[in-house]
Design an enzyme around this catalytic site. Structure first.
Site, PDB file in Angstrom:
ATOM      1  N   LEU A  11      10.980   7.101 -33.228  1.00 19.81           N
ATOM      2  CA  LEU A  11      11.589   6.819 -34.165  1.00 19.81           C
ATOM      3  C   LEU A  11      10.969   7.653 -35.275  1.00 19.81           C
ATOM      4  O   LEU A  11      12.388   8.129 -35.929  1.00 19.81           O
ATOM      5  CB  LEU A  11      10.255   6.002 -34.852  1.00 19.81           C
ATOM      6  N   GLY A  12      10.731   8.707 -35.036  1.00 20.55           N
ATOM      7  CA  GLY A  12       9.456  10.157 -35.627  1.00 20.55           C
ATOM      8  C   GLY A  12       9.257   9.518 -37.462  1.00 20.55           C
ATOM      9  O   GLY A  12       9.472  10.327 -38.251  1.00 20.55           O
ATOM     10  N   ASP A  21       3.229   7.788 -16.665  1.00 16.49           N
ATOM     11  CA  ASP A  21       2.609   6.944 -15.098  1.00 16.49           C
ATOM     12  C   ASP A  21       3.366   6.564 -14.157  1.00 16.49           C
ATOM     13  O   ASP A  21       2.245   5.663 -14.142  1.00 16.49           O
ATOM     14  CB  ASP A  21       0.722   7.279 -16.036  1.00 16.49           C
ATOM     15  N   HIS A  73       0.900   9.314 -10.854  1.00 19.00           N
ATOM     16  CA  HIS A  73      -0.544   9.908 -10.002  1.00 19.00           C
ATOM     17  C   HIS A  73      -0.237   9.779  -8.460  1.00 19.00           C
ATOM     18  O   HIS A  73      -1.428  10.458  -7.992  1.00 19.00           O
ATOM     19  CB  HIS A  73      -1.614   9.813 -10.530  1.00 19.00           C
ATOM     20  N   ILE A 133      -9.251   3.590 -14.886  1.00 19.81           N
ATOM     21  CA  ILE A 133     -11.106   2.598 -15.353  1.00 19.81           C
ATOM     22  C   ILE A 133     -11.744   3.431 -16.962  1.00 19.81           C
ATOM     23  O   ILE A 133     -11.589   5.124 -16.597  1.00 19.81           O
ATOM     24  CB  ILE A 133     -11.778   2.512 -14.159  1.00 19.81           C
ATOM     25  N   GLU A 177       0.781  -1.237  -0.447  1.00 23.19           N
ATOM     26  CA  GLU A 177       0.316   0.050   0.229  1.00 23.19           C
ATOM     27  C   GLU A 177       0.333   1.196   0.198  1.00 23.19           C
ATOM     28  O   GLU A 177       1.481   0.991   0.744  1.00 23.19           O
ATOM     29  CB  GLU A 177      -0.646   0.462   1.383  1.00 23.19           C
ATOM     30  N   SER A 222      -4.473   2.159  -8.204  1.00 23.35           N
ATOM     31  CA  SER A 222      -3.552   2.535  -9.150  1.00 23.35           C
ATOM     32  C   SER A 222      -2.181   2.287  -8.610  1.00 23.35           C
ATOM     33  O   SER A 222      -1.620   2.008  -7.096  1.00 23.35           O
ATOM     34  CB  SER A 222      -3.648   4.105  -9.420  1.00 23.35           C
ATOM     35  N   GLY A 265      -7.521   3.177  -5.755  1.00 18.75           N
ATOM     36  CA  GLY A 265      -6.577   2.641  -4.540  1.00 18.75           C
ATOM     37  C   GLY A 265      -6.517   1.267  -5.547  1.00 18.75           C
ATOM     38  O   GLY A 265      -5.477   1.319  -4.712  1.00 18.75           O
TER      39      GLY A 265
END
Length: 371
Positions: A290-291, A157, A127, A253, A85, A235, A233
């Site tokens: 890669l471009g 993230d 986050h 979600i 946690e 995450s 929770g």
């Protein structure tokens, strides 16, 4: 604050009510329009219903990957001890922050993470810890440890924490090759939804190669969609295959109500591995480029534009080329190609198989950087 339109939820569970909405692109190929994205924060026992959105380290200690499917009971028994946690606290006067504005006081967010190696590194979502002034990690045995944020990357993230727990308390999870994940594969999610530690749910892979938006609206390629129940929770927690290996980090979600509607998304393990190793090594993550602008073609991935000065330009790619394979593995969609590139780091060399005006050829490209 409640918004009943369809959206993407970033799933950190927070102790003070706050929703900061931003606009993000819809899922690529999903047929939906723009979605409202919010960092959702519950108050007390209430959870906000606001809608929202690489080589392994040489020193890593990892479980030996299983070679056959396990029962759900076996997966839970061997994996729960590796799931933690994450509690992040922020001083509200540290504005701007998704944890709140001025006025003093503190706010807290609760998410999930998992042990990444024997050195005490923990993977979670960016986050979950964004804006935090202090972070702690609670292990499955109930012990709590002060954590430092080694590095975080908003574009993917992902964040890496470090705790000083003894090695005997650290059981790392093994990361699978997420490119091998297929629709219909069984999965298990472990996390702390609504603060309920060690919750285990199961389901299947509903889709692969989804494109979701990060907190800074950068596309995250190759996301895994699942119907396993995940909620606020969850995450930062692991999404496991039936061998008990991590195939992704549960992060979002899509929901009408803000709760689990059976449409969850996980950042693929190959991206997790690439970003985590960079964060551990340098505290920062760079993303391969890669471009080219591409579109799915009947026989591969068509090149619609080549950026001047890019890796693709240096390798001689041209508008009209069709990329059919990367390092000998076929690519059949633009999303798949972007996911393959995202799983690498700047400087990696790839061999692209091309179809140009009816002629096949191969080129070697050295990937550039987009950050």
């Amino acid at each position: 604050m409640a918004n009943k339109s369809k959206g993407i939820n970033l799933m950190a569970r927070n102790a003070n009510t706050l929703a900061v909405a931003v606009v993000a692109a819809a899922l690529a190929g999903g047929g939906a329009g723009a979605a409202a994205v919010a960092f959702t924060h519950g108050g007390g026992n209430h959870v906000s219903t606001a809608t929202a959105t690489a080589a392994p380290a040489t020193a890593r200690v990892a479980n030996v990957a299983a070679t056959s499917a396990l029962s759900l009971e076996q997966i839970a028994k061997q994996s729960v001890a590796s799931v933690v946690e994450v509690d992040a606290t922020s001083t509200e006067s540290q504005s701007p922050s998704p944890f709140g504005g001025g006025g003093g006081g503190t706010a807290s967010a609760t998410g999930t993470g998992f042990i990444y190696d024997g050195d005490g590194h923990v993977v979670t979502n960016e986050h979950v810890v964004d804006g935090a002034s202090s972070v702690s990690v609670k292990l499955s045995d109930g012990s709590t440890w002060k954590a430092t944020v080694v590095g975080s990357d908003t574009s993917s993230d992902l964040a890496i924490l470090k705790i000083s727990a003894p090695a005997a308390k650290l059981t790392p999870l093994h990361l699978a090759d997420s490119s091998a994940v297929q629709i219909g594969d069984g999965v298990v999610a472990i996390g702390n939804p609504f603060g309920l530690d060690g919750t285990v749910t199961s389901g299947i892979v509903s889709a692969v190669d989804r494109e979701i938006s990060s907190p800074d609206s950068t596309p995250i390629e190759g996301a895994i969609q699942t119907d396993a129940a995940i909620n606020h929770g969850n995450s930062g927690g692991p999404l496991l295959n039936l061998e008990g290996d991590v195939i992704g980090v549960t992060s979002q979600i899509q929901s009408e109500s803000g709760g689990n509607d059976g449409v969850g998304f996980a950042i693929p393990a190959n991206t997790v591995r690439s970003v985590a190793d960079q964060l551990i090594a340098t505290g920062k993550a760079q993303h391969a480029l890669l471009g080219v602008n591409v579109k799915t073609a009947s026989n591969g991935v068509g090149v619609a534009q080549v950026e001047n000065g890019s890796a693709a330009a240096a390798a001689g790619l041209r508008v009209g080329d069709v990329i059919t394979a990367v390092d000998g593995t076929a690519v059949t969609s633009a999303q798949r190609l972007r996911a393959v590139i995202a799983a690498h780091v700047p400087g990696d060399k790839l061999t692209l198989s091309l179809l140009r005006r009816g002629t096949t050829s191969t080129v070697t490209v050295t990937l550039g950087s987009r950050s």
